[in-house]
Scaffold this motif. Structure first.
Motif, mmCIF file in Angstrom:
data_model
loop_
_atom_site.group_PDB
_atom_site.id
_atom_site.type_symbol
_atom_site.label_atom_id
_atom_site.label_comp_id
_atom_site.label_asym_id
_atom_site.label_seq_id
_atom_site.Cartn_x
_atom_site.Cartn_y
_atom_site.Cartn_z
ATOM 1 N N ALA A 268 3.402 -1.483 4.164
ATOM 2 C CA ALA A 268 3.179 -0.036 4.062
ATOM 3 C C ALA A 268 4.392 0.631 3.426
ATOM 4 O O ALA A 268 5.524 0.398 3.854
ATOM 5 C CB ALA A 268 2.914 0.560 5.437
ATOM 6 N N ARG A 269 4.144 1.451 2.421
ATOM 7 C CA ARG A 269 5.216 2.205 1.780
ATOM 8 C C ARG A 269 4.831 3.693 1.784
ATOM 9 O O ARG A 269 3.899 4.109 1.103
ATOM 10 C CB ARG A 269 5.417 1.739 0.327
ATOM 11 C CG ARG A 269 6.225 0.484 0.205
ATOM 12 C CD ARG A 269 7.710 0.771 0.498
ATOM 13 N NE ARG A 269 8.485 -0.455 0.610
ATOM 14 C CZ ARG A 269 8.700 -1.094 1.737
ATOM 15 N NH1 ARG A 269 8.180 -0.645 2.860
ATOM 16 N NH2 ARG A 269 9.421 -2.185 1.774
ATOM 17 N N GLU A 270 5.506 4.451 2.616
ATOM 18 C CA GLU A 270 5.328 5.898 2.709
ATOM 19 C C GLU A 270 3.965 6.296 3.267
ATOM 20 O O GLU A 270 3.548 7.445 3.120
ATOM 21 C CB GLU A 270 5.545 6.566 1.337
ATOM 22 C CG GLU A 270 6.941 6.348 0.780
ATOM 23 C CD GLU A 270 7.121 7.010 -0.575
ATOM 24 O OE1 GLU A 270 6.359 7.934 -0.909
ATOM 25 O OE2 GLU A 270 8.017 6.570 -1.325
ATOM 26 N N ILE A 271 3.272 5.378 3.907
ATOM 27 C CA ILE A 271 2.024 5.751 4.576
ATOM 28 C C ILE A 271 2.064 5.410 6.066
ATOM 29 O O ILE A 271 1.144 5.763 6.805
ATOM 30 C CB ILE A 271 0.793 5.067 3.934
ATOM 31 C CG1 ILE A 271 0.841 3.543 4.101
ATOM 32 C CG2 ILE A 271 0.661 5.454 2.474
ATOM 33 C CD1 ILE A 271 -0.458 2.855 3.727
ATOM 34 N N GLY A 272 3.110 4.753 6.529
ATOM 35 C CA GLY A 272 3.221 4.415 7.942
ATOM 36 C C GLY A 272 4.623 3.953 8.277
ATOM 37 O O GLY A 272 5.304 3.339 7.444
ATOM 38 N N SER A 273 5.060 4.268 9.490
ATOM 39 C CA SER A 273 6.397 3.864 9.911
ATOM 40 C C SER A 273 6.402 3.601 11.407
ATOM 41 O O SER A 273 5.479 3.987 12.128
ATOM 42 C CB SER A 273 7.428 4.947 9.568
ATOM 43 O OG SER A 273 7.169 6.131 10.308
ATOM 44 N N THR A 274 7.449 2.933 11.856
ATOM 45 C CA THR A 274 7.587 2.634 13.283
ATOM 46 C C THR A 274 9.054 2.640 13.665
ATOM 47 O O THR A 274 9.926 2.339 12.836
ATOM 48 C CB THR A 274 6.965 1.268 13.623
ATOM 49 O OG1 THR A 274 7.059 1.039 15.030
ATOM 50 C CG2 THR A 274 7.688 0.138 12.906
ATOM 51 N N ARG A 275 9.319 2.982 14.908
ATOM 52 C CA ARG A 275 10.647 2.816 15.471
ATOM 53 C C ARG A 275 10.495 1.966 16.721
ATOM 54 O O ARG A 275 10.117 2.456 17.785
ATOM 55 C CB ARG A 275 11.296 4.158 15.813
ATOM 56 C CG ARG A 275 12.755 3.994 16.224
ATOM 57 C CD ARG A 275 13.397 5.284 16.662
ATOM 58 N NE ARG A 275 14.818 5.074 16.939
ATOM 59 C CZ ARG A 275 15.588 5.924 17.614
ATOM 60 N NH1 ARG A 275 15.071 7.059 18.076
ATOM 61 N NH2 ARG A 275 16.849 5.641 17.832
ATOM 62 N N MET A 276 10.807 0.686 16.606
ATOM 63 C CA MET A 276 10.519 -0.265 17.667
ATOM 64 C C MET A 276 11.447 -0.098 18.859
ATOM 65 O O MET A 276 11.011 0.044 19.998
ATOM 66 C CB MET A 276 10.603 -1.694 17.124
ATOM 67 C CG MET A 276 9.533 -2.031 16.108
ATOM 68 S SD MET A 276 9.782 -3.679 15.394
ATOM 69 C CE MET A 276 9.588 -4.729 16.834
ATOM 70 N N TYR A 277 12.754 -0.164 18.601
ATOM 71 C CA TYR A 277 13.731 -0.158 19.684
ATOM 72 C C TYR A 277 14.899 0.750 19.295
ATOM 73 O O TYR A 277 15.322 0.768 18.141
ATOM 74 C CB TYR A 277 14.251 -1.570 19.962
ATOM 75 C CG TYR A 277 13.148 -2.581 20.163
ATOM 76 C CD1 TYR A 277 12.239 -2.451 21.201
ATOM 77 C CD2 TYR A 277 13.004 -3.657 19.290
ATOM 78 C CE1 TYR A 277 11.214 -3.365 21.382
ATOM 79 C CE2 TYR A 277 11.990 -4.592 19.464
ATOM 80 C CZ TYR A 277 11.092 -4.436 20.509
ATOM 81 O OH TYR A 277 10.081 -5.339 20.681
ATOM 82 N N ALA A 278 15.429 1.475 20.270
ATOM 83 C CA ALA A 278 16.446 2.475 19.980
ATOM 84 C C ALA A 278 17.870 2.037 20.329
ATOM 85 O O ALA A 278 18.825 2.615 19.836
ATOM 86 C CB ALA A 278 16.128 3.776 20.720
ATOM 87 N N LEU B 283 0.845 -1.195 0.000
ATOM 88 C CA LEU B 283 0.000 0.000 0.000
ATOM 89 C C LEU B 283 0.879 1.243 0.000
ATOM 90 O O LEU B 283 1.817 1.351 0.802
ATOM 91 C CB LEU B 283 -0.925 -0.001 1.220
ATOM 92 C CG LEU B 283 -1.875 -1.204 1.345
ATOM 93 C CD1 LEU B 283 -2.755 -1.068 2.587
ATOM 94 C CD2 LEU B 283 -2.724 -1.364 0.097
ATOM 95 N N THR B 284 0.572 2.182 -0.871
ATOM 96 C CA THR B 284 1.332 3.417 -1.029
ATOM 97 C C THR B 284 0.355 4.598 -1.009
ATOM 98 O O THR B 284 -0.864 4.405 -1.025
ATOM 99 C CB THR B 284 2.100 3.416 -2.360
ATOM 100 O OG1 THR B 284 1.169 3.598 -3.436
ATOM 101 C CG2 THR B 284 2.863 2.105 -2.557
ATOM 102 N N PRO B 285 0.862 5.827 -1.012
ATOM 103 C CA PRO B 285 -0.042 6.984 -1.071
ATOM 104 C C PRO B 285 -0.931 6.996 -2.308
ATOM 105 O O PRO B 285 -1.965 7.679 -2.320
ATOM 106 C CB PRO B 285 0.931 8.178 -1.078
ATOM 107 C CG PRO B 285 2.137 7.676 -0.357
ATOM 108 C CD PRO B 285 2.257 6.241 -0.765
ATOM 109 N N ASP B 286 -0.560 6.254 -3.343
ATOM 110 C CA ASP B 286 -1.363 6.198 -4.557
ATOM 111 C C ASP B 286 -2.413 5.093 -4.533
ATOM 112 O O ASP B 286 -3.185 4.955 -5.494
ATOM 113 C CB ASP B 286 -0.459 5.990 -5.771
ATOM 114 C CG ASP B 286 0.490 7.158 -5.994
ATOM 115 O OD1 ASP B 286 0.092 8.299 -5.714
ATOM 116 O OD2 ASP B 286 1.638 6.910 -6.430
ATOM 117 N N SER B 287 -2.454 4.300 -3.463
ATOM 118 C CA SER B 287 -3.450 3.231 -3.369
ATOM 119 C C SER B 287 -4.851 3.824 -3.238
ATOM 120 O O SER B 287 -5.017 4.949 -2.757
ATOM 121 C CB SER B 287 -3.145 2.336 -2.166
ATOM 122 O OG SER B 287 -1.896 1.700 -2.318
#
Length: 407
Positions: free
Chosen positions: A256-266, A36-40
């Protein structure tokens, strides 16, 4: 060349031969991925169903504000938001209440105690679900971020696929060396057990969901027993998906491509502790399955490093026999196949990753993670986010929830 040396080379060649097969397998799997991308396509209807975003948060002062800001900015028009401050000792609750003051769609629940038999996240999620009014529940981790069109796209994806549960694999935001090195490989180890082409096949019983992002129909959630039915699980997402699929309801997981992100552990410590917990539960708390995941890279990846070093050592000592040259040549071929496969997989989870060359280091860290997970199987004890879980939970305090007015 002695007979034993020939045998050793043939065995090594057989190990290397698995990598072209993995290239083909990846090609087949990637072709079947839903991305899924912003163009979906986006959901467009006059009266869209009410969606309740549920965000459990324990000591998330560093990430909650960005997550909430992205949820509040959704273009989807019919949304309520419940944030659960789960026994936090930092500013998590204060941040949630500040957002609630500014946005009347937000309600904050405060949990002060964890009842026996529950993990913190499952209890928080169930408390919020019990108060939610939505026709759909949108479970999110506090370390995720979402583009404004995200929910509209995923709602349309769920509608188009007829899915009762939809889950996303967000892009990983990796900001430190250890995140960039370890996160992609840890994801590979997990997804080896849950190939998405089988998960998304209604004829397959294999189920998977990513608890960072789950969109589920209320009716399916309740029919599956909600989080109460998976209250003692550390990967409640996978178990909840399994219960939904066992009801004969379709589930879908997309990239997800360019519609969501996560940073799990630093940090490295967080990576080791977090992924040990995930793999411990995701592989059924079964030490033999974890041992298999440990042996796989030892046999098919780390043998390449050993062979390369041994070949160079023999040549440096003046052993210019055909065995040393064959061993060196095979090890070079092994490395080429290994790194080209890994580059494709690394880039899928962390686009434009430049850390594939550090794979040997990542392998060693994964060895530690898997050994730690095996130890959890043997002891039954897990400590996570300041809470110790064992074969039996000793806490006997009843939960207390306090709705906080947005005004």
């Amino acid at each position: 060349m002695t007979p034993s040396q020939r045998t050793l080379l043939w065995v090594y060649a057989a190990i290397i031969a698995m990598w072209p097969i993995r290239h083909l397998a990846i090609w087949f799997i990637f072709r079947k991925l839903d991305i899924l991308t912003p163009d979906s396509p986006r959901l467009t209807m006059d009266h869209p169903p009410l969606v309740t975003a549920i965000i459990p948060a324990k000591d998330e002062e560093g990430t909650l504000a960005e997550c909430l800001a992205s949820v509040c900015a959704q273009a989807y028009p019919n949304l309520e938001i419940i944030v659960v401050d789960d026994r936090s000792t930092d500013r998590t609750g204060q941040i949630a209440r500040e957002f609630a003051t500014a946005d009347p769609r937000i309600e904050v629940l405060t949990i002060e105690h964890l009842p026996p038999g529950w993990t913190g996240k499952t209890h928080a999620a169930q408390q919020a679900a019990d108060r939610a009014r939505g026709d759909w529940f949108w479970f999110l981790d506090a370390d995720t971020r979402h583009s404004p069109e995200n929910l509209e796209i995923v709602m349309e994806y769920a509608r188009d696929r007829g899915a009762a549960l939809t889950s996303l694999l967000p892009e990983m935001r990796c900001e430190t060396f250890w995140e960039n090195v370890v996160q992609p490989l840890a994801g590979i180890v997990l997804m080896q057990s849950y190939p998405l082409f089988r998960v998304n096949n209604d004829r397959s019983s294999l189920a998977f969901a990513n608890g960072q992002y789950i969109l589920i129909k209320r009716s399916a959630y309740e029919a599956a027993g909600g989080h109460h039915a998976v209250r003692d699980r550390f990967v409640e997402d996978i178990r909840l998906a399994a219960r939904v699929k066992a009801l004969g309801l379709p589930i879908r997981v997309a990239i997800a491509r360019e519609i969501g992100s996560t940073r799990m552990y630093a940090s490295l410590d967080q990576l080791v502790r977090g992924w040990s917990r995930i793999l411990y539960d995701a592989l059924g708390r079964n030490p033999w399955r974890l041992l298999g995941r440990l042996l796989d890279p030892l046999i098919f990846s780390q043998t390449g490093h050993v062979a390369f070093v041994v070949a160079l050592f023999l040549l440096a000592r003046g052993h210019t026999s055909p065995f040393a040259f064959w061993l060196l040549g095979l090890s070079v071929v092994h490395h080429i196949f290994t790194y080209t496969v890994l580059a494709r997989v690394y880039h899928m989870s962390v686009p434009r990753s430049r850390y594939v060359a550090w794979f040997p280091v990542a392998n060693l860290v994964m060895d530690v993670i898997l050994i730690r997970a095996i130890k959890m199987c043997l002891t039954g004890r897990v400590t996570w986010r300041g809470t110790a879980y064992g074969p039996t939970v000793t806490s006997s305090t009843r939960p207390v929830t306090k709705p906080v007015s947005p005004n």
